[in-house]
Design an enzyme around this catalytic site. Structure first.
Site, mmCIF file in Angstrom:
data_model
loop_
_atom_site.group_PDB
_atom_site.id
_atom_site.type_symbol
_atom_site.label_atom_id
_atom_site.label_comp_id
_atom_site.label_asym_id
_atom_site.label_seq_id
_atom_site.Cartn_x
_atom_site.Cartn_y
_atom_site.Cartn_z
ATOM 1 C CG ASP A 126 -26.911 36.526 -56.553
ATOM 2 O OD1 ASP A 126 -25.720 36.556 -56.196
ATOM 3 O OD2 ASP A 126 -27.520 35.467 -56.780
ATOM 4 C CG ASP A 183 -23.786 29.713 -55.315
ATOM 5 O OD1 ASP A 183 -23.711 30.746 -54.628
ATOM 6 O OD2 ASP A 183 -24.401 29.648 -56.390
#
Ligand code: GLA
Length: 376
Positions: A126, A183
Site C-alpha cells: 500500500d 478503493d
C-alpha cells in the site's frame, strides 16, 4: 519472477476489514477448495491489513498478532499451502499501514526476508503514511528489489491507487500488478466510477504488470467492511464482466464461505474467466464511440482470433447497443460474417453480417458475446 495472466484469488479486506483471524483464514481456504474456487482459477488467499502486532520485535521484525494468529503466520501459511493454494500478505511503503499498523518503510529488506520465511507468495503493498519528503517510485523499487532477491517467488502487488502518476513508473519497480483505481465500495456508483478511471488507464495494462481495478464486491450483498448499499445481481454481473473485459486481476472480496449458488456460479463462470485470462492478453477498445448513447460496446481480440464484445449499459433505462462490423476491423470482403454466442446464457445467436444490434439491455446490465469470424 514473471506473471503472464491476471492473478486470481481472494482478499480479506472488503468483507472483514480488521476482523481477521486464523480460523477465518483456515475456513476460507477450505471453502476455496471445496466449493470449486481453486478449480476455477482463484489460487491466492491474501490477508490484507490489520494482521500485525503494533510493535516490531527486538530484531526489528514484523510480528503477527498473537491474539488473531496464535499459531503464528508460518502455520497459517502452511495450512493454506496444504490446501494447494498460494498465500498472500500485506504491508505499506510508508511508516504505517492504512489502518495504522507497522509498515515497511526503512525495513524493506528485513520484511521481504520475513515474508519469505513465512512462505508468502504474494505481497500487496500500500501507499499510506509515505513520508512526504520520500520519492514514491523509489520506495516501490526498494521493496521490488528486496522481493526479487529474497530467495522466494513473491508476486508484488502495488497499491498506490494511481497516485503520483503511478502508471508512468510502476513497471520499473518489479510490480506484477498495480492498483489503477481508488478503493472500491459495494455499490453501483463505485463500480461505474472505477470503470470510468479504467477507460483512460487501460492502455498501460499488459502482461507482466496488470492494471488492478481493485477487489471484487460481487456477492457482498451490502454486508461487510466495504459495503455501501450493495448491488443487484445484474450489477454484480456487469461488474465482473467489466473486470474480465479489461483483463484485471480477479480478487474476490465476499465471504466465500457463505455465498449463495448464484454468486458462486457468477464468480466461477468459465467463459467469462477465459476472457479475463486470455493468453494473448490484448487490450479492449471502444467499438462504438460514435454511438455511445446506445451503451458502450468494447471489443477484445482473443488469442484464437475470436472477438469478444462487452456491451455495457451504464444508463438508468434500457438501451439497444449496436456495432457495425467495419468498426471491428472487419471489411474488404462481402463474405465476412460473425457467428455469435452469448457467454452468460451459452446461447448461440446465429450468424450476422455487417451489423449486430442487441435486443434491449436493461439499466446497468450487460452482455458478453464471443464472435467467431467467418469468411470465404
Ligand atoms: C487501502 C487499500 C485497500 C486496503 C486498505 C487497508 O485503503 O487501498 O485496498 O488494503 O488500505 O487498510
Amino acid at each position: 519472477m514473471t506473471v503472464q495472466r491476471p492473478p486470481m484469488g481472494w482478499n480479506s479486506w472488503n468483507t472483514f476489514g480488521s476482523e481477521i483471524n486464523e480460523e477465518l483464514i483456515r475456513t476460507t481456504a477450505d471453502c476455496m477448495v471445496s466449493e470449486g474456487f481453486l478449480d476455477a482459477g482463484y489460487e491466492y488467499l491474501v490477508i490484507d491489513d490489520c494482521w500485525a502486532e503494533k510493535q516490531r520485535d527486538e530484531k526489528g521484525r514484523l510480528v503477527a498478532s498473537r491474539e488473531k494468529f496464535p499459531s503464528g503466520m508460518k502455520a497459517v501459511s502452511d495450512y493454506v499451502h496444504g490446501k494447494g493454494l498460494k498465500f498472500g500478505m500485506y504491508s505499506s511503503a510508508g511508516s504505517l499501514t492504512c489502518a495504522g499498523y507497522p509498515a515497511s518503510f526503512g525495513h524493506e529488506f528485513t520484511d521481504a526476508q520475513t515474508f519469505a520465511e513465512w512462505g508468502v507468495d504474494f505481497l500487496k503493498y500500500d501507499y499510506c503514511f509515505k513520508p512526504t519528503h520520500e520519492y514514491g517510485p523509489q520506495l516501490y523499487r526498494r521493496m521490488g528489489t528486496a522481493l526479487a532477491n529474497c530467495g522466494r517467488d513473491i508476486l508484488f502487488s502495488a497499491c498506490s491507487w494511481g497516485a503520483d502518476n503511478t502508471r508512468e513508473w510502476i513497471k520499473t519497480t518489479g510490480a506484477h500488478m498495480w492498483r489503477s483505481t481508488g478503493d472500491i465500495r459495494d455499490n453501483w456508483e463505485s463500480v461505474k466510477a472505477l470503470y470510468e478511471i479504467q477507460r483512460d488507464t487501460h492502455p498501460y495494462n499488459g502482461a507482466g504488470c496488470f492494471n488492478d481495478m481493485d477487489m471484487l464486491v460481487v456477492g457482498m450483498n451490502g454486508k461487510g467492511h466495504a459495503a455501501l448499499g450493495g448491488c443487484t445481481p445484474e450489477e454484480y454481473r456487469t461488474h465482473f464482466s467489466i473486470w474480465a473485459m479489461f483483463g484485471s486481476p480477479l480478487m474476490m472480496g465476499c465471504d466465500v464461505r457463505s455465498c449463495d449458488a448464484e454468486t458462486r456460479a457468477l464468480l466461477q463462470n468459465r467463459a467469462i474467466i477465459e476472457v479475463d485470462q486470455d493468453p494473448a492478453y490484448r487490450q479492449p477498445y471502444l467499438a462504438n464511440a460514435v454511438n455511445a448513447g446506445s451503451g458502450d460496446v468494447w471489443c477484445r481480440m482473443m488469442a484464437n482470433g475470436d472477438l469478444v464484445l462487452g456491451m455495457f449499459n451504464f444508463f438508468d433505462s434500457a438501451r439497444e447497443p449496436f456495432v457495425a462490423f467495419a468498426d471491428l476491423g472487419l471489411g474488404g470482403s462481402p463474405d465476412l460474417a460473425l457467428s455469435i454466442t452469448d457467454l452468460w446464457t451459452g446461447e448461440e445467436l446465429g450468424v450476422f453480417k455487417d451489423l449486430y444490434r442487441s435486443p434491449a439491455i436493461g439499466a446497468h446490465c450487460c452482455r458478453m458475446l464471443r464472435c467467431k469470424v467467418l469468411y470465404g
